[in-house]
Design a protein around this motif. Structure first.
Motif, mmCIF file in Angstrom:
data_model
loop_
_atom_site.group_PDB
_atom_site.id
_atom_site.type_symbol
_atom_site.label_atom_id
_atom_site.label_comp_id
_atom_site.label_asym_id
_atom_site.label_seq_id
_atom_site.Cartn_x
_atom_site.Cartn_y
_atom_site.Cartn_z
ATOM 1 N N ALA A 115 0.977 0.481 8.074
ATOM 2 C CA ALA A 115 -0.038 1.501 7.605
ATOM 3 C C ALA A 115 0.183 1.845 6.237
ATOM 4 C CB ALA A 115 0.037 2.889 8.495
ATOM 5 N N PRO A 116 -0.695 2.260 5.397
ATOM 6 C CA PRO A 116 -0.535 2.640 4.086
ATOM 7 C C PRO A 116 0.407 3.814 4.162
ATOM 8 C CG PRO A 116 -2.995 2.561 4.484
ATOM 9 C CD PRO A 116 -2.373 2.301 5.917
ATOM 10 N N ARG A 149 -10.531 2.740 4.914
ATOM 11 C CA ARG A 149 -11.379 2.055 5.475
ATOM 12 C C ARG A 149 -12.863 2.869 5.561
ATOM 13 N NH1 ARG A 149 -7.140 0.298 9.928
ATOM 14 N NH2 ARG A 149 -6.695 -2.034 9.195
ATOM 15 N N GLU A 190 -0.858 -5.310 3.587
ATOM 16 C CA GLU A 190 0.140 -4.193 3.860
ATOM 17 C C GLU A 190 1.037 -4.963 5.102
ATOM 18 O OE1 GLU A 190 1.828 -1.448 2.861
ATOM 19 O OE2 GLU A 190 3.289 -2.256 4.238
ATOM 20 N N SER A 195 -2.028 1.974 -3.183
ATOM 21 C CA SER A 195 -3.396 2.816 -2.535
ATOM 22 C C SER A 195 -4.219 3.535 -3.661
ATOM 23 C CB SER A 195 -2.714 3.918 -1.853
ATOM 24 O OG SER A 195 -2.049 3.595 -0.851
ATOM 25 N N ALA A 206 -4.985 5.175 6.255
ATOM 26 C CA ALA A 206 -5.658 3.845 6.883
ATOM 27 C C ALA A 206 -7.014 4.201 6.869
ATOM 28 C CB ALA A 206 -4.991 3.211 7.816
ATOM 29 N N ARG A 220 -1.600 6.470 9.277
ATOM 30 C CA ARG A 220 -2.872 6.256 10.116
ATOM 31 C C ARG A 220 -3.901 7.047 9.405
ATOM 32 N NH1 ARG A 220 0.657 5.556 14.405
ATOM 33 N NH2 ARG A 220 0.549 7.912 15.103
ATOM 34 N N VAL A 268 -3.380 -4.520 7.776
ATOM 35 C CA VAL A 268 -1.809 -4.096 7.979
ATOM 36 C C VAL A 268 -1.378 -5.115 8.845
ATOM 37 C CG1 VAL A 268 -2.742 -1.785 7.871
ATOM 38 C CG2 VAL A 268 -2.379 -2.735 10.355
ATOM 39 N N LEU A 288 -8.776 -3.251 4.627
ATOM 40 C CA LEU A 288 -7.156 -2.975 4.741
ATOM 41 C C LEU A 288 -6.795 -4.024 5.834
ATOM 42 C CD1 LEU A 288 -4.678 -1.417 4.539
ATOM 43 C CD2 LEU A 288 -5.876 0.336 6.209
ATOM 44 N N SER A 323 0.709 -1.158 -0.113
ATOM 45 C CA SER A 323 0.153 0.000 -0.068
ATOM 46 C C SER A 323 0.907 1.172 -0.150
ATOM 47 C CB SER A 323 -1.174 -0.039 1.234
ATOM 48 O OG SER A 323 -0.206 0.047 2.394
#
Ligand code: FAD
Length: 537
Positions: free
Chosen positions: A263-264, A282, A259, A242, A278, A275, A290, A288, A237
């Motif tokens: 976090a992405p 969502r 991922e 993404s 993320a 965050r 992680v 997602l 991600s």
């Protein structure tokens, strides 16, 4: 005549929307300030598109000019330049993509009238890659329409669909896969990167498993998305992963993102921004996962059917997009005695390649994603910047230096910048956030998804990211160039609720950091210089 070709330098674009107002059929705003464009608008729109290009306040629109009378050279020739080289020399560019084309245009713009050869292993003329994970996948543009516009006729001998396989620096020639030898007086290496494939070859070969780097990748993936797969699995991600998750949401296709990190975008922008990314994923319905790895991809009759994840779950998927970054295309340089490796081809601030002994070569230059250059603003660390804008400016500096005398060479001092469009958000960054140890929200509101954050390293500003606030980044770019104190001590417009710096939370320090020792002065490439700063702490 081919139909008109357009590209927008989205590094420059600040979302003024003049183009979307003047030619709405070709330019569309997404969210408040992100721009989507048709890279090959129909001929009947030509006049509107030209008006839009003229009206752009930051001159970010580039259209074909190759059919117009060739403008005179733009640069002055330095007295110590090599006239024979400039008029009769042979320049070879290996890698016929963004950096290669921009270098070729610069060479001709500066009056190079010698022989220019463009060598590319892809069969197509240079095309633009960013749309491949954006408007091409959502169907707003066709993959085949992404050919880059020509700013002028480059009068090149094109050798496309044939790879360079070797470089002989003793006799100055490039060897091609078909056995040809192409001699040069100056060489530009612009071979970029390729997508990192899924690490199990049998699984990577399953029908439905894609990477996304080339036009062919993008065409295949678009076809598969049109067939409405049960679920798409995006592996990784970073920006490309993404963006692909965002595309799936826009197309109404269920999507899981696996991922391995926390976090992405955390690798590029740190955990604090990760965050936020993320949460946004969502909120848009992305599944997602992680801290989760894909253990294996499984198929039936050669087609991808399911994926096993390290969290113990099995997903039924028809498409997997492997977005695990890139591998630099340097294998053809093995044995050349240049300083090449997995990090790219090392070069000096003027884009001249280093040999394996750390000596600078005079006739071999490097630009684009494959180049690894010392960055004065970041402690002279050798960094490879895989960004569109960096490829353009580096190619222009390399081209200028190839045909200029030693008193007229330019350093490449551009502050690197990047953009991404995902979930309707325009994300832009400048500088090198990844070396930061701290981050502070400096303007706007995270909750409203309109904010700017500055990155600091040892008390200096080294980067910034803007979320739907791209217009502010010029200001932060200057702070980076001036090694300004972090956190920025100014009364900002639209101050945030809490400007307190916090740890930036990069997964692991990949680059050794050092204090900035220089500031940058000047405005255009010909006058930009780094100046050593003494006595500042
Ligand atoms: C899907 C996608 C989305 C992107 N989105 C963004 C974005 O939103 N913002 C941003 O800033 N950047 C983005 N980028 C990055 C940007 O496109 C690159 O920085 C840019 O393409 C680099 O240009 P380049 O010419 O250096 O390298 P490349 O575009 O990689 O071109 C190198 C060329 O050299 C060829 N080549 C390699 N080896 C050889 C050989 N031995 N002989 C001959 N030819 C060879 C390659 O096939 C290729 O054609 C994106 C990239 C991709 C793939």
């Amino acid at each position: 005549m081919t139909s008109m070709r357009v590209v927008v330098d989205l590094t420059k674009c600040e979302g003024y929307a003049q183009c979307a107002f003047l030619a709405p059929e070709a330019f569309r705003m997404v969210g408040d300030e992100a721009l989507m464009f048709d890279p090959a608008p129909p001929d009947e729109l030509q006049e509107k598109v030209l008006r839009a290009a003229a009206a752009c306040p930051v001159q970010a629109l580039q259209v074909d000019m190759a059919d117009l009378p060739t403008p005179p050279p733009t640069a002055t020739v330095s007295a110590d330049g090599d006239d024979r080289l400039r008029h009769e020399g042979r320049i070879v560019i290996v890698g016929a993509s963004l950096a290669g084309l921009k270098a070729a245009e610069q060479l001709r713009a500066e009056g190079f009238t010698g022989k220019l050869t463009m060598i590319g292993d892809e069969p197509e003329e240079p095309y633009d890659r960013p749309p491949l994970s954006k408007q091409v996948q959502t169907g707003w543009a066709a993959s085949a329409d992404t050919t880059l516009p020509r700013r002028r006729d480059i009068a090149a001998d094109w050798k496309l669909g044939v790879a360079a396989t070797g470089l002989d620096l003793e006799h100055n020639f490039v060897t091609l896969a078909d056995g040809q030898h192409v001699g040069f007086d100056r060489l530009l290496i612009a071979t970029g990167v390729r997508a990192r494939p899924w690490f199990v070859p049998e699984e990577a070969g399953l029908d439905g498993v894609f990477t996304i780097r080339t036009r062919a990748d993008a065409t295949g993936l678009r076809e598969r998305l049109l067939a409405k797969p049960r679920r798409v699995l995006v592996i990784g991600s970073g920006f490309t992963g993404s963006e692909m998750a965002s595309v799936c949401v826009e197309l109404g296709i269920p999507v899981t993102v696996a991922e391995a990190g926390p976090a992405p975008l955390a690798g590029a922008l740190g955990g604090v921004i990760g965050r936020i990314a993320a949460d946004i994923m969502r909120e848009h319905g992305v599944d997602l996962r992680v801290n989760t790895r894909v253990d294996s991809l499984q198929g039936e009759d050669g087609r991808l059917r399911r994926a096993l994840l390290s969290d113990g779950t099995t997903l039924d998927v028809d498409v997997a997009v492997v977005a695990l970054g890139g591998i630099r295309n340097v294998e053809w340089l093995q044995g050349s005695n240049l300083a090449v490796g997995m990090w790219g081809v090392a070069c000096d601030a003027g884009c001249r390649a280093f040999d394996a002994n750390g000596l600078v070569t005079d006739d071999v230059f490097v630009a684009g994603d494959v180049a690894r250059q010392p960055q004065p603003m970041f402690g002279y660390q050798f960094l490879a910047m895989e960004h569109w804008g960096n490829s353009v400016t580096q190619a222009q500096v390399a081209a200028h230096n190839m045909i200029s005398g030693k008193t007229d060479r330019w350093p490449h001092l551009e502050v690197s910048a990047f953009w991404s469009l995902q979930f309707g958000n325009n994300i832009k960054s400048v500088g090198v956030p990844v070396i930061a140890d701290q981050i502070a929200i400096t303007q706007g509101s995270v909750d409203k998804r309109q904010f700017v954050a500055a990155y600091g390293y040892k008390g200096r500003v080294v980067g910034a990211v803007a979320w739907n606030q791209g217009k502010w980044l010029d200001f932060y770019e200057k702070l980076i160039e001036q090694a300004a104190p972090f956190p920025p001590p100014y009364d900002m417009t639209n101050p945030p609720a809490d400007p307190t710096p916090v740890p930036a939370e990069f997964p692991a320090m990949t680059y050794p950091g050092r204090d900035a020792t220089v500031v940058v002065t000047g405005h255009d490439p010909s006058e930009r210089r780094a100046t050593l700063v003494r006595g500042r702490r």
